[in-house]
Design a protein around this motif. Structure first.
Motif, short mmCIF file in Angstrom:
data_model
loop_
_atom_site.label_atom_id
_atom_site.label_comp_id
_atom_site.label_asym_id
_atom_site.label_seq_id
_atom_site.Cartn_x
_atom_site.Cartn_y
_atom_site.Cartn_z
N LEU A 271 -17.04 -15.37 0.02
CA LEU A 271 -17.02 -14.44 0.78
C LEU A 271 -16.23 -13.45 0.13
N SER A 272 -16.55 -11.92 -0.03
CA SER A 272 -15.83 -11.00 -0.46
C SER A 272 -15.43 -9.73 0.27
N PHE A 273 -14.40 -9.39 0.13
CA PHE A 273 -13.84 -8.19 1.09
C PHE A 273 -13.10 -7.10 0.37
N PRO A 274 -13.03 -5.72 0.90
CA PRO A 274 -12.08 -4.96 0.27
C PRO A 274 -10.88 -5.17 0.79
N ALA A 275 -9.61 -5.13 -0.35
CA ALA A 275 -8.44 -4.97 0.02
C ALA A 275 -7.74 -3.59 -0.15
N ASN A 276 -6.98 -3.04 0.65
CA ASN A 276 -6.39 -1.65 0.72
C ASN A 276 -5.33 -1.98 -0.23
N VAL A 277 -5.19 -1.33 -1.53
CA VAL A 277 -4.02 -1.38 -2.48
C VAL A 277 -3.06 -0.45 -2.20
N ARG A 278 -2.95 0.44 -1.54
CA ARG A 278 -2.02 1.49 -1.29
C ARG A 278 -0.56 1.20 -1.15
N ARG A 279 -0.38 -0.02 -0.48
CA ARG A 279 0.97 -0.47 -0.23
C ARG A 279 1.42 -1.66 -1.34
N LYS A 280 0.48 -1.80 -2.22
CA LYS A 280 0.40 -3.00 -3.21
C LYS A 280 0.96 -2.50 -4.49
N THR A 281 0.57 -1.46 -4.79
CA THR A 281 0.98 -1.00 -6.05
C THR A 281 2.45 -0.49 -6.19
N ARG A 282 3.09 -0.69 -7.36
CA ARG A 282 4.37 -0.40 -7.57
C ARG A 282 4.45 0.78 -8.83
N PRO A 283 5.10 1.84 -8.23
CA PRO A 283 5.45 2.23 -6.80
C PRO A 283 4.18 2.52 -6.00
N PRO A 284 4.45 2.24 -4.61
CA PRO A 284 3.15 2.50 -3.80
C PRO A 284 2.72 3.79 -3.78
N LEU A 285 1.27 4.01 -3.62
CA LEU A 285 0.52 5.15 -3.55
C LEU A 285 1.10 6.00 -2.33
N PRO A 286 0.94 7.24 -2.57
CA PRO A 286 1.21 8.17 -1.27
C PRO A 286 0.17 7.66 -0.22
#
Length: 431
Positions: A271-286
């Motif tokens: 099973l594969s699925f998309p995961a939003n990375v906006r709040r997971k990067t350091r620093p977070p994305l805008p």
């Protein structure tokens, strides 16, 4: 006889003010989506009898031109740089805008079942294919409108797409609306130099997807409603606590798919699925980063295990992959995609279905799917116009007309037609 639409007007809508003219570099997360082409969607609106200007075309075009000032990549074209790498040429050539009539009533299309016919009727043909955004406003006999849209996946993911639609509709309702501006700095998702792929990355990151045009028979799409009571039961079966709706529903769909497909017991199911990375990067994305900002995560297991385990155990496989998403996984995923960029760029547009051992679930749950009021009310229904790839699933919230009712969400399933009835039986038998 096939239903035909009568095209009244076809034109190009450019930004209403000067915009940056430049080549927009695409991140590794954009490149991997470039071969996917356009995502087709359809919104259905009820006619307001008292509104003589219902879906006034001039107003729609004026507000679109204003929105394209901030979202100027959507007025450009996909092309390649001197090295053959895909990019967006921000040249302000504009979005395609088609106006059409159809001699059928809006109620004929119910809750919008995705199909090649739905796309043919309500989403304009993309010519040339380098166009980033194409729109069609189709007026029904007796009132009502279908708003069809095709957005190039090289430019945006679902969150960015809905941000654009929110902005465009806000300008249509109120030309002086205050909106949140998008961030176009895709270098925020640039690969590291030198790239480094952590050894554990490929245990949960799914960099590739395999399609075959020689599948095990024709595919079909169906939409299955899940009630609030059924969802509550499902979450209890998945262990209750803080189990997410996504993990619970995905566990049920994955298990039912493995059983209905009668997979060999030793086959590896994924099973594969998309995961939003906006709040997971350091620093977070805008928050309003405009582009593709997700990576594909995956959970695997022997088909016999996925089919026979408790739903709590299957959900645990999925939530375990979600918990591993952190900055290092995101960076390693981008580095891997950058290393394999040449291979990705050489791909032809993907066609066909995934192997029956594969399932890909896309979640639009919690997204502002219906926040598209152009001044004549929210859409009564919204869906992908077409879903023809076997093994693809979309989880969607209910529409405004269902709010407050018994339905909690919808599962849009595309799989082998021969297995769909058994999948439906299992889906509801387990909750």
């Amino acid at each position: 006889m096939a239903t035909e639409v009568q095209v009244i007007d076809s034109s190009s809508v450019a930004p209403s003010e000067p915009t940056p003219r430049k080549a927009l570099w695409l991140s590794p997360l954009d490149l991997v989506m470039a071969s996917r082409g356009h995502t087709p969607t359809v919104y259905l609106y009820r006619s307001h009898d008292a509104a003589s200007d219902f879906f006034d075309v001039a107003r729609m075009k004026t507000s679109l031109a204003k929105a394209l000032v901030a979202f100027y990549p959507l007025a450009g074209r996909v092309d390649t740089d001197d090295n053959g790498r895909a990019q967006i040429n921000c040249n302000s050539e504009g979005a395609l805008f088609v106006v059409a009539h159809i001699d059928r009533r809006a109620d004929d299309f119910g809750h919008l079942k995705p199909s090649p016919e739905l796309r043919r009727l309500f989403v304009p043909p993309i010519e040339p294919p380098s166009i980033m955004l194409a729109i069609q406003v189709t007026f029904f006999k007796g009132g009502g409108v279908a708003l069809g849209m095709a957005l190039h996946h090289a430019a945006i993911d679902a969150m960015s797409a809905f941000h654009f639609i929110q902005t465009w509709s806000a300008f249509s309702r109120d030309g002086a609306a205050v909106v949140e501006l998008p961030c176009h700095d895709r270098a925020l998702l640039r690969a590291r130099s030198p790239p480094f792929v952590h050894p554990d990355t490929l245990s949960v990151f799914c960099p590739t997807v395999t399609f075959s045009e020689t599948s095990s028979g024709p595919t079909t799409s169906e939409t299955f409603p899940i009630s609030h009571d059924q969802l509550a039961t499902l979450k209890r079966l998945c262990g209750g606590g803080k189990i997410s709706t996504f993990c619970a529903v995905s566990a049920l769909v994955w298990q039912c798919t493995c059983v209905s497909r009668r997979l060999p017991p030793d086959a590896e199911a994924r099973l594969s699925f998309p995961a939003n990375v906006r709040r997971k990067t350091r620093p977070p994305l805008p928050d309003r980063y405009f582009g593709n900002a997700f990576i594909w995560l995956g959970a695997t297991g022997a088909a016999r295990d996925v089919a026979s385990e408790t739903l709590a155990s299957v959900a645990g496989r999925i939530s375990g992959a979600v918990r591993k998403l952190d900055d290092e996984l995101v960076r390693s995923a981008m580095d891997h995609l950058e290393i394999t960029a040449a291979e990705t760029e050489s791909q032809r547009p993907l066609k066909g279905s995934m192997p029956e051992t594969e399932l890909r679930i896309n979640s639009w749950l919690g997204m502002p799917v219906y926040d598209a009021d152009f001044g004549w009310g929210r859409p009564r229904a919204m869906s992908r116009a077409e879903s023809v790839r076997g093994g693809f699933v979309y989880l969607m919230d209910v529409g405004p007309e269902d709010e407050g009712g018994t339905c909690a969400l919808r599962v849009l399933m595309c799989m082998e037609a021969a297995n769909m009835s058994e999948f439906e039986r299992l889906l509801y038998a387990n909750i």
